[in-house]
Design an enzyme around this catalytic site. Structure first.
Site: not given
Ligand SMILES: NC(=O)c1ccc[n+]([C@@H]2O[C@H](COP(=O)([O-])OP(=O)(O)OC[C@H]3O[C@@H](n4cnc5c(N)ncnc54)[C@H](O)[C@@H]3O)[C@@H](O)[C@H]2O)c1
Length: 272
Positions: A141, A154
């Site tokens: 991130s 986080y």
């Molecule tokens: N959305 C953003 O702006 C953003 C920015 C930077 C980094 N990220 C990172 O990207 C990644 C995905 O985030 P996203 O925005 O798609 O979120 P999201 O909530 O849409 O997807 C996250 C997925 O992870 C799954 N998950 C949660 N806990 C779990 C576990 N214990 N075991 C297996 N699966 C699990 C959830 O069921 C979900 O499908 C994360 O690591 C997040 O930190 C997101």
């Protein structure tokens, strides 16, 4: 690159960025293992990938549990015989003032975001070392370099993932295994929807974020997927231990110059 026969595991692929990454792999012709704790959405995304690209296997996985991570690798090996790429994407975001946080809050975030990345890597690496090839891509991130208040677990997790990436990159380079991180900025997923919904004035909140993103927009999950595919491909054959930002310039910016509205002063840099 010919992706036919390439085996990719994407954790957290039941929604958001993970689903976008899984789609990029399947569309390119790779086999994709969708690993997620959410059985309903995971099965749905997998059925959709199968219908559109003829690819996709769902393995219900809680990445914070060692037994689940080991089973994920075993089931992938049973189905396809090897693991070419592991994308550690599963993550939970969490914002709460530090003085209101308890041990369980810390554990919930760190166990998924940091320990989960370690556990999946650890078990996938066994198979990769045996074949002397493989690729791990950790979704970190912008919080690896700059963060916000009330985001201690986080930020700690993502910073940890960045350094874990480098350590494993060095350790497994002799086996021809590359380990890299991708650091997304604001991405159009449930997290972004929640941020807007939580704001008193959603439009003002949206504008505030856009003011802090030089490219002036939120990115689509597939834009992260494209960077992941680059790192999983031969096109990046000399890249390991890197953390690639796909953040619209967010972390390059010291302060929004338009809002700063200062006249240039020769010999002085605003902020000095
Ligand atoms: N959305 C953003 O702006 C953003 C920015 C930077 C980094 N990220 C990172 O990207 C990644 C995905 O985030 P996203 O925005 O798609 O979120 P999201 O909530 O849409 O997807 C996250 C997925 O992870 C799954 N998950 C949660 N806990 C779990 C576990 N214990 N075991 C297996 N699966 C699990 C959830 O069921 C979900 O499908 C994360 O690591 C997040 O930190 C997101």
């Amino acid at each position: 690159m010919d992706w036919n026969g390439h085996i990719a595991i994407v954790t957290g692929a039941a929604s958001g960025i993970g689903a976008g990454i899984a789609e990029c792999f399947a569309e390119a012709g790779a086999e994709v293992v969708v690993a997620d704790i959410n059985e309903r959405l995971g099965a749905q995304v997998t059925a959709d990938l199968r219908a559109r690209y003829g690819k996709g296997l769902f393995v219900k996985t809680d990445v914070s549990q060692a037994a689940d991570c080991r089973r994920l690798m075993d089931e992938t090996l049973a189905a396809y015989g090897r693991i070419d790429t592991l994308v550690n994407n599963a993550g939970v975001n969490f914002v709460k003032p530090t003085l209101e946080m308890d041990e369980a809050d810390w554990d919930r975030v760190v166990d998924v975001d940091m320990k989960g990345t370690f556990l999946c890597s650890r078990y996938a690496l066994e198979a990769m070392v045996a074949r002397r090839s493989g690729n791990i891509i950790n979704i970190a991130s912008v919080h690896t370099v700059a963060t916000l208040p009330a985001a201690a677990p986080y930020a700690a997790s993502k910073g940890g993932v960045d350094m874990m990436t480098r350590s494993m990159a060095i350790e497994f380079a002799p086996y021809g295994i590359r380990v890299n991180a991708v650091s997304p900025g604001l991405t159009d997923t449930q997290i972004w929807a929640d941020l807007q919904e939580a704001a008193e004035d959603a439009e003002q909140a949206r504008q505030h974020w856009m003011d802090n993103i030089p490219l002036g927009r939120v990115q689509a999950p597939r834009e992260v997927g494209n960077v992941v595919l680059f790192l999983a491909s031969e096109q990046s054959s000399y890249v390991t231990g890197a953390n690639i930002f796909t953040d619209g310039g967010m972390t390059a910016q010291l302060i929004n110059r338009e809002r700063f509205a200062s006249k240039p002063v020769e010999g002085k840099t605003p902020g000095d």
